[in-house]
Design an enzyme around this catalytic site. Structure first.
Site, PDB file in Angstrom:
ATOM      1  N   ARG A   1       0.885  14.696  13.464  1.00  0.00           N
ATOM      2  CA  ARG A   1       1.341  14.381  12.107  1.00  0.00           C
ATOM      3  C   ARG A   1       1.322  15.589  11.167  1.00  0.00           C
ATOM      4  O   ARG A   1       0.550  15.635  10.209  1.00  0.00           O
ATOM      5  CB  ARG A   1       0.496  13.244  11.511  1.00  0.00           C
TER       6      ARG A   1
ATOM      7  N   ASP B   1       4.752   0.630  12.055  1.00  0.00           N
ATOM      8  CA  ASP B   1       3.522   0.024  11.540  1.00  0.00           C
ATOM      9  C   ASP B   1       3.343  -1.430  11.976  1.00  0.00           C
ATOM     10  O   ASP B   1       2.321  -2.047  11.671  1.00  0.00           O
ATOM     11  CB  ASP B   1       3.495   0.106  10.002  1.00  0.00           C
TER      12      ASP B   1
ATOM     13  N   LYS C   1       0.841  -1.209   0.000  1.00  0.00           N
ATOM     14  CA  LYS C   1       0.000   0.000   0.000  1.00  0.00           C
ATOM     15  C   LYS C   1       0.873   1.255   0.000  1.00  0.00           C
ATOM     16  O   LYS C   1       0.668   2.166  -0.798  1.00  0.00           O
ATOM     17  CB  LYS C   1      -0.895   0.007   1.244  1.00  0.00           C
ATOM     18  N   ASN C   2       1.856   1.273   0.903  1.00  0.00           N
ATOM     19  CA  ASN C   2       2.638   2.498   1.064  1.00  0.00           C
ATOM     20  C   ASN C   2       3.608   2.747  -0.087  1.00  0.00           C
ATOM     21  O   ASN C   2       4.132   3.855  -0.217  1.00  0.00           O
ATOM     22  CB  ASN C   2       3.393   2.479   2.398  1.00  0.00           C
TER      23      ASN C   2
ATOM     24  N   CYS D   1      -5.244   8.493   9.664  1.00  0.00           N
ATOM     25  CA  CYS D   1      -5.213   7.830  10.958  1.00  0.00           C
ATOM     26  C   CYS D   1      -5.050   8.857  12.076  1.00  0.00           C
ATOM     27  O   CYS D   1      -4.290   9.811  11.943  1.00  0.00           O
ATOM     28  CB  CYS D   1      -4.020   6.889  11.032  1.00  0.00           C
TER      29      CYS D   1
ATOM     30  N   ARG E   1      -8.702  -0.115   4.761  1.00  0.00           N
ATOM     31  CA  ARG E   1      -7.799   0.888   4.181  1.00  0.00           C
ATOM     32  C   ARG E   1      -6.454   0.269   3.828  1.00  0.00           C
ATOM     33  O   ARG E   1      -5.774   0.750   2.918  1.00  0.00           O
ATOM     34  CB  ARG E   1      -7.546   2.020   5.185  1.00  0.00           C
TER      35      ARG E   1
HETATM   36  C1  UD1 Z   1       4.521   6.861   6.344  1.00  0.00           C
HETATM   37  C2  UD1 Z   1       3.628   5.654   6.191  1.00  0.00           C
HETATM   38  C3  UD1 Z   1       3.113   5.206   7.556  1.00  0.00           C
HETATM   39  C4  UD1 Z   1       4.282   4.977   8.506  1.00  0.00           C
HETATM   40  C5  UD1 Z   1       5.198   6.189   8.552  1.00  0.00           C
HETATM   41  C6  UD1 Z   1       6.468   5.961   9.372  1.00  0.00           C
HETATM   42  C7  UD1 Z   1       2.679   5.984   3.993  1.00  0.00           C
HETATM   43  C8  UD1 Z   1       1.469   6.281   3.188  1.00  0.00           C
HETATM   44  N1  UD1 Z   1       2.514   5.990   5.338  1.00  0.00           N
HETATM   45  O1  UD1 Z   1       3.719   7.908   6.882  1.00  0.00           O
HETATM   46  O2  UD1 Z   1       2.367   4.004   7.386  1.00  0.00           O
HETATM   47  O3  UD1 Z   1       3.800   4.730   9.808  1.00  0.00           O
HETATM   48  O4  UD1 Z   1       5.604   6.555   7.217  1.00  0.00           O
HETATM   49  O5  UD1 Z   1       7.187   4.878   8.871  1.00  0.00           O
HETATM   50  O6  UD1 Z   1       3.735   5.691   3.467  1.00  0.00           O
HETATM   51  N2  UD1 Z   1       6.616  14.658  10.561  1.00  0.00           N
HETATM   52  C9  UD1 Z   1       6.714  16.004  10.848  1.00  0.00           C
HETATM   53  N3  UD1 Z   1       6.600  16.900   9.809  1.00  0.00           N
HETATM   54  C10 UD1 Z   1       6.402  16.500   8.516  1.00  0.00           C
HETATM   55  C11 UD1 Z   1       6.303  15.130   8.244  1.00  0.00           C
HETATM   56  C12 UD1 Z   1       6.416  14.225   9.280  1.00  0.00           C
HETATM   57  O7  UD1 Z   1       6.912  16.386  11.999  1.00  0.00           O
HETATM   58  O8  UD1 Z   1       6.328  17.364   7.639  1.00  0.00           O
HETATM   59  C13 UD1 Z   1       6.763  13.668  11.655  1.00  0.00           C
HETATM   60  C14 UD1 Z   1       5.512  12.813  11.873  1.00  0.00           C
HETATM   61  O9  UD1 Z   1       4.583  13.451  12.695  1.00  0.00           O
HETATM   62  C15 UD1 Z   1       6.103  11.570  12.479  1.00  0.00           C
HETATM   63  C16 UD1 Z   1       7.461  11.441  11.779  1.00  0.00           C
HETATM   64  O10 UD1 Z   1       7.761  12.736  11.268  1.00  0.00           O
HETATM   65  O11 UD1 Z   1       6.330  11.756  13.843  1.00  0.00           O
HETATM   66  C17 UD1 Z   1       7.492  10.438  10.644  1.00  0.00           C
HETATM   67  O12 UD1 Z   1       6.426  10.707   9.757  1.00  0.00           O
HETATM   68  P1  UD1 Z   1       6.488  10.330   8.202  1.00  0.00           P
HETATM   69  O13 UD1 Z   1       7.681   9.472   7.963  1.00  0.00           O
HETATM   70  O14 UD1 Z   1       6.368  11.573   7.412  1.00  0.00           O
HETATM   71  O15 UD1 Z   1       5.205   9.468   8.047  1.00  0.00           O
HETATM   72  P2  UD1 Z   1       4.204   9.410   6.812  1.00  0.00           P
HETATM   73  O16 UD1 Z   1       4.950   9.650   5.550  1.00  0.00           O
HETATM   74  O17 UD1 Z   1       3.005  10.218   7.101  1.00  0.00           O
END
Ligand code: UD1
Length: 421
Positions: free
Chosen positions: A122, A306, A22-23, A117, A398
């Site tokens: 986030r 995850d 999915k990701n 979620c 999802r």
């Molecule tokens: C992706 C995955 C999700 C997984 C996560 C971490 C997808 C669709 N989802 O989510 O399943 O749990 O990686 O492996 O691929 N953060 C900030 N600012 C930002 C972006 C992120 O502070 O602009 C923080 C987030 O709140 C979190 C951390 O960075 O604490 C990691 O988030 P991120 O790696 O961006 O997760 P996703 O890409 O949303």
């Protein structure tokens, strides 16, 4: 909303095939915005999140059609809008991944601030800061990110902490930017590498994907491609856990062994036997006592956040005391009170949960909260004495392709009860 009713206590047995990731599929489908001609993708799982992103792309005017079960064909020409509206984005945070490609290809984008979620705040500040550094003008207005740039420019972008989506968004934007973009502190997740592989197949110049420094040299245009996404490593881990928690024996096929090393190592510490059998097969023998474990989630190649909820469910039936520490997301212990309702002995201490082993879960009525939390409840229910009703399982839809059907095919007693939306 649909529910699952699960009668626990039966060891799973037989063979199950892993779906496409999915990701990986989500950003790869978004990257088709960058292409000048047809993109054909194989192994796209049939999931709610995938249907949402397809709706987002269709809403832009792209022609998206399903060819067969897991093949999606996209004609990226004919874009009529650069907007991803709230009604579509609200249910899925990954919709923000259209921002970078739209800006790079069309010079403007309007994307609703995402939902998804309910695991912590986030933010998407790192995505936005990176794009701004590349010359985009970005405003937040009425719940939308409104961005424009005549021509994105290469830049050096340093992430304070690795962000998977942020790395993907910047990488996609940089493919058509003028000059070279260097992302430092990049996420190393296999899904980032898969996206880089797909973009490279389209003619992008990317080096370093999978390391903490990724360089992207902008090109003038990108072509279409045919591409197959990687297997889902979290679905793989969840099925290993299903074999372990039910003390069953399972052959899991369509696996990429190299993507699940930390998960397999940790699960082996519980005493479960996991054998890698060539050609993407994994044999799991869970007919043993579960030993206690200490787990700390970390960015790849560490133990994935995850899989945190699922391994917690397994450790609940360990003989002794385990500890599970979450370091990626705040507020990612929503499964704790639900698992406790099923008899788990859990104590939350800040970012760590202390798990004192019990013999067996007890069936109860529980509520699915987020995607992986829901998976942990399914695992607990498979182990439990008696019936468990898991409500609001749309979270599972999802992220897990035909979970009920796959579980049934390996002997689990799972019924989907259809409910009104
Ligand atoms: C992706 C995955 C999700 C997984 C996560 C971490 C997808 C669709 N989802 O989510 O399943 O749990 O990686 O492996 O691929 N953060 C900030 N600012 C930002 C972006 C992120 O502070 O602009 C923080 C987030 O709140 C979190 C951390 O960075 O604490 C990691 O988030 P991120 O790696 O961006 O997760 P996703 O890409 O949303």
């Amino acid at each position: 909303m649909d529910s699952f009713v699960i009668e626990g206590g039966t060891p799973v047995q037989g063979e199950v095939a892993i779906s496409g990731s999915k990701n990986a599929a989500l950003p790869i489908l978004c990257s088709s915005i960058l292409a000048d001609d047809t993109c054909t993708y194989q192994k796209i799982p049939d999931l709610r999140d995938i249907r949402t992103i397809i709706e987002v792309l269709s809403n832009l005017g792209m022609q998206v059609s399903g060819v067969d079960e897991s093949c999606v064909l996209i004609e990226p020409t004919q874009i009529t809008s650069q907007e991803a509206p709230y009604e579509l984005v609200k249910s899925m945070r990954a919709s923000i991944l259209v921002l970078g490609p739209l800006l790079a290809k069309y010079g403007k984008a309007k994307v609703s601030l995402p939902g998804g979620c309910a695991i912590g705040v986030r933010p998407i500040d790192m995505h936005l800061k990176g794009l701004a550094k590349m010359g985009a003008e970005i405003n937040l207005s009425h719940g939308y990110v409104v961005a424009s740039a005549k021509q994105l420019k290469g830049a050096r972008i340093v992430f304070d902490k690795p962000t998977v989506g942020g790395t993907e968004n910047i990488m996609m934007a940089a493919t058509l930017a003028k000059g070279t973009t260097v992302i430092e502190g990049a996420a190393k997740e296999p899904e980032v590498v898969d996206l880089a592989d797909a973009l490279t197949r389209m003619g992008a110049h990317i080096s370093g994907a999978g390391s903490s420094t990724v360089s992207v040299e902008g090109v003038k245009s990108l072509t279409g491609l045919e591409y197959e996404v990687i297997p889902d490593r979290i679905e793989t881990g969840t099925f290993i856990a299903a074999a372990a928690i039910t003390h069953g024996q399972l052959m899991i096929t369509g696996v990429r062994h190299d993507l699940i090393v930390s998960v397999v190592e940790k699960l082996r510490e519980t005493g479960v036997i996991i054998k890698e059998i060539g050609q993407g097969k994994l044999f799991v023998d869970g007919r043993c006592e579960i030993r206690p474990i200490d787990v700390v989630t970390a960015p790849y190649p560490g133990f994935p956040t995850d899989m945190q909820a699922q391994i917690m469910a397994l450790s609940c039936i360990g003989v002794g005391v385990s500890s599970i520490t979450e370091t990626i997301f705040e507020n990612r212990f929503m499964h704790v009170p639900e698992l406790m309702r099923m008899g788990a002995n859990l104590e939350e201490k800040g970012t760590t949960v202390i798990v004192r082993g019990i013999k067996q879960f007890q069936g109860a009525s529980v509520m699915a909260t987020d995607l992986r939390a829901s998976a942990s409840m399914v695992l607990a229910a498979l182990n439990a004495k008696g019936l468990t009703e898991i409500r609001r399982i749309y979270h599972l839809d999802r992220g897990y392709e035909e979970l009920d059907m796959k579980l049934k095919s390996i002997g689990a007693r799972v019924e989907r009860i259809r409910g009104d939306l």
